[in-house]
Scaffold this active site. Structure first.
Site, short mmCIF file in Angstrom:
data_model
loop_
_atom_site.label_atom_id
_atom_site.label_comp_id
_atom_site.label_asym_id
_atom_site.label_seq_id
_atom_site.Cartn_x
_atom_site.Cartn_y
_atom_site.Cartn_z
N HIS A 126 0.81 -1.22 0.00
CA HIS A 126 0.00 0.00 0.00
C HIS A 126 0.84 1.27 0.00
O HIS A 126 0.44 2.28 -0.56
CB HIS A 126 -1.00 -0.03 1.16
CG HIS A 126 -2.14 -0.97 0.89
ND1 HIS A 126 -2.20 -2.25 1.42
CD2 HIS A 126 -3.22 -0.85 0.09
CE1 HIS A 126 -3.30 -2.84 0.95
NE2 HIS A 126 -3.93 -2.02 0.16
N HIS A 183 6.02 -14.21 6.23
CA HIS A 183 6.51 -13.09 7.04
C HIS A 183 5.51 -12.73 8.13
O HIS A 183 5.86 -12.65 9.30
CB HIS A 183 6.80 -11.87 6.16
CG HIS A 183 7.60 -10.84 6.88
ND1 HIS A 183 7.02 -9.99 7.81
CD2 HIS A 183 8.90 -10.54 6.85
CE1 HIS A 183 7.97 -9.21 8.30
NE2 HIS A 183 9.12 -9.52 7.74
N GLU A 213 5.88 -12.85 12.08
CA GLU A 213 5.39 -11.68 12.81
C GLU A 213 3.87 -11.54 12.82
O GLU A 213 3.36 -10.44 13.04
CB GLU A 213 5.99 -10.41 12.18
CG GLU A 213 7.49 -10.30 12.38
CD GLU A 213 8.10 -9.12 11.61
OE1 GLU A 213 7.36 -8.20 11.23
OE2 GLU A 213 9.32 -9.14 11.41
CO CO Z 1 10.98 -8.80 8.20
#
Ligand code: CO
Length: 298
Positions: A126, A183, A213
Site C-alpha cells: 500500500h 513473514h 510476525e
Molecule cells: Co521482516
C-alpha cells in the site's frame, strides 16, 4: 471609391486571419501529434542484503524479459536500510520506487506497470501504491498503474496453494510434515496466511502455513504438529527470497529459531533455504498479474 478601398482592406484582413489560422493549426498538429507509447514494467521488492538470495531477483528478471519482449524492465526496492547496505557493501545503486518512477517519467515512458513482488497486499504494497498514485497526475502522458502482489484474489490463493503442494521436498514420507514460514504482519492483509493455511489443509493435512510476525504463530504450528503426531518436518520460507528471516529465524542455531523450537518439542526439523521464486508456477502468477494490468491501458 472609399467603399472599394474598404472592401479591399476587408479581404486583406480576411486573408491574414485565415493564413494565421492555418499556420496555427499546423503548429498545433505538430505539438499535439500522439507519440507512440513507451512501455515499461517496474518490479518492486523489499530487497535483501544477502547476495546469494539476490538470485531470486535474477530469476524474476529473466521471466519478465521473456514474457514481455520489447518492454523495458526496471527494478525498485522499498527498504531504505537495505538500499544503503547494498550500495555501500556491494557497490550497487538500488532506487526507491519514487526515484525509479521519476526516472521512467524523465526517460519518456508512458505506460508503466508497477508490479509489486510482495507476497500479500500489506503495508509495503500500500505504501508503493500511494507513491504510484502520486505520479498519476504528473502529466507528460505518464500513466503508472499498480499491479497486484502474489496473493490478491481467491484464485491467486488457490493457484499458490496448488504450486506449493506440487513442489514438495524430494523424499518426503507420508508421516512427515511441510511447514512454510511466511513473514506475517499486523496489517489487515495478513489474513492471507490463514486463508492459505486453510487451502493447503484441504489438500494435505500435514502441510502448514505459519508466520514470523503475525498469525498463525510458531506456537500454533507446534500445537498442530503435536496434535498430528509429527516427528519430522521440512521447513521452507514462504518468501520471495531465502534471506535473513529464512537463514536466521527459520534455520538459525539460536534457541528461538523455528528449527530449535521444533527440536525442543521432539520434532526433527529439516530447513530448506529455497525461496518460492524457485517454483516457476509462482513466478507465472506475478507475470499474469502484470499482463492483466497492461490490459487496463487499452
Ligand atoms: Co521482516
Amino acid at each position: 471609391m472609399h467603399y472599394n478601398r474598404f472592401r479591399l482592406t476587408l479581404v486583406a484582413v480576411a486573408i491574414l486571419v485565415l493564413s494565421l489560422a492555418l499556420v496555427g493549426n499546423a503548429m498545433a498538429s505538430a505539438h499535439g501529434q500522439k507519440k507512440p507509447d513507451k512501455t515499461a514494467i517496474l518490479l518492486v521488492t523489499f530487497g535483501t542484503s544477502i547476495p546469494a538470495a539476490q538470485k531470486s531477483f535474477a530469476r524474476i528478471d529473466q521471466a519478465f524479459k521473456k514474457a514481455f519482449p520489447g518492454v523495458e524492465i526496471r527494478w525498485a526496492y522499498t527498504a531504505k536500510l537495505i538500499r544503503r547496505i547494498v550500495a555501500k557493501k556491494q557497490g550497487k545503486t538500488w532506487l526507491s520506487p519514487a526515484e525509479a518512477l521519476a526516472k521512467l517519467m524523465d526517460d519518456g515512458y508512458t505506460q508503466v506497470v508497477v508490479q509489486s513482488l510482495h507476497v500479500i497486499p500489506g503495508a509495503e504494497f500500500h505504501d508503493v501504491e500511494d507513491v504510484v498514485h502520486g505520479f498519476r497526475n504528473m502529466g507528460q502522458g505518464f500513466r503508472p498503474l499498480m499491479s497486484w502482489p502474489l496473493c490478491a484474489t481467491a484464485n491467486d490463493l488457490k493457484a499458490v496453494a496448488k504450486a506449493l503442494l506440487a513442489s514438495q521436498p524430494a523424499g518426503r514420507k507420508a508421516n512427515e510434515a511441510v511447514v512454510y514460514m511466511g513473514h506475517g504482519t499486523h496489517h489487515p492483509g495478513g489474513v492471507v496466511y490463514a486463508a492459505l493455511s486453510y487451502l493447503l489443509q484441504l489438500k494435505d493435512r500435514k502441510t502448514f502455513m505459519g508466520t514470523v510476525e503475525g498469525y498463525p504463530t510458531l506456537d500454533d504450528i507446534v500445537a498442530y504438529l503435536k496434535a498430528a503426531k509429527i516427528k519430522k518436518a521440512y521447513l521452507l520460507p514462504f518468501m520471495t527470497v531465502a534471506g535473513d528471516h529464512a537463514t536466521n529465524d527459520m534455520a538459525g542455531p539460536e534457541p528461538d529459531s523455528w528449527k530449535s523450537v521444533l527440536k525442543k518439542n521432539g520434532i526433527t526439523a529439516v530447513p530448506m533455504l529455497k525461496s518460492i521464486i524457485e517454483i516457476p508456477a509462482i513466478v507465472d502468477i506475478y507475470v499474469q498479474h502484470a499482463k492483466a494490468c497492461f490490459s487496463h491501458f487499452k
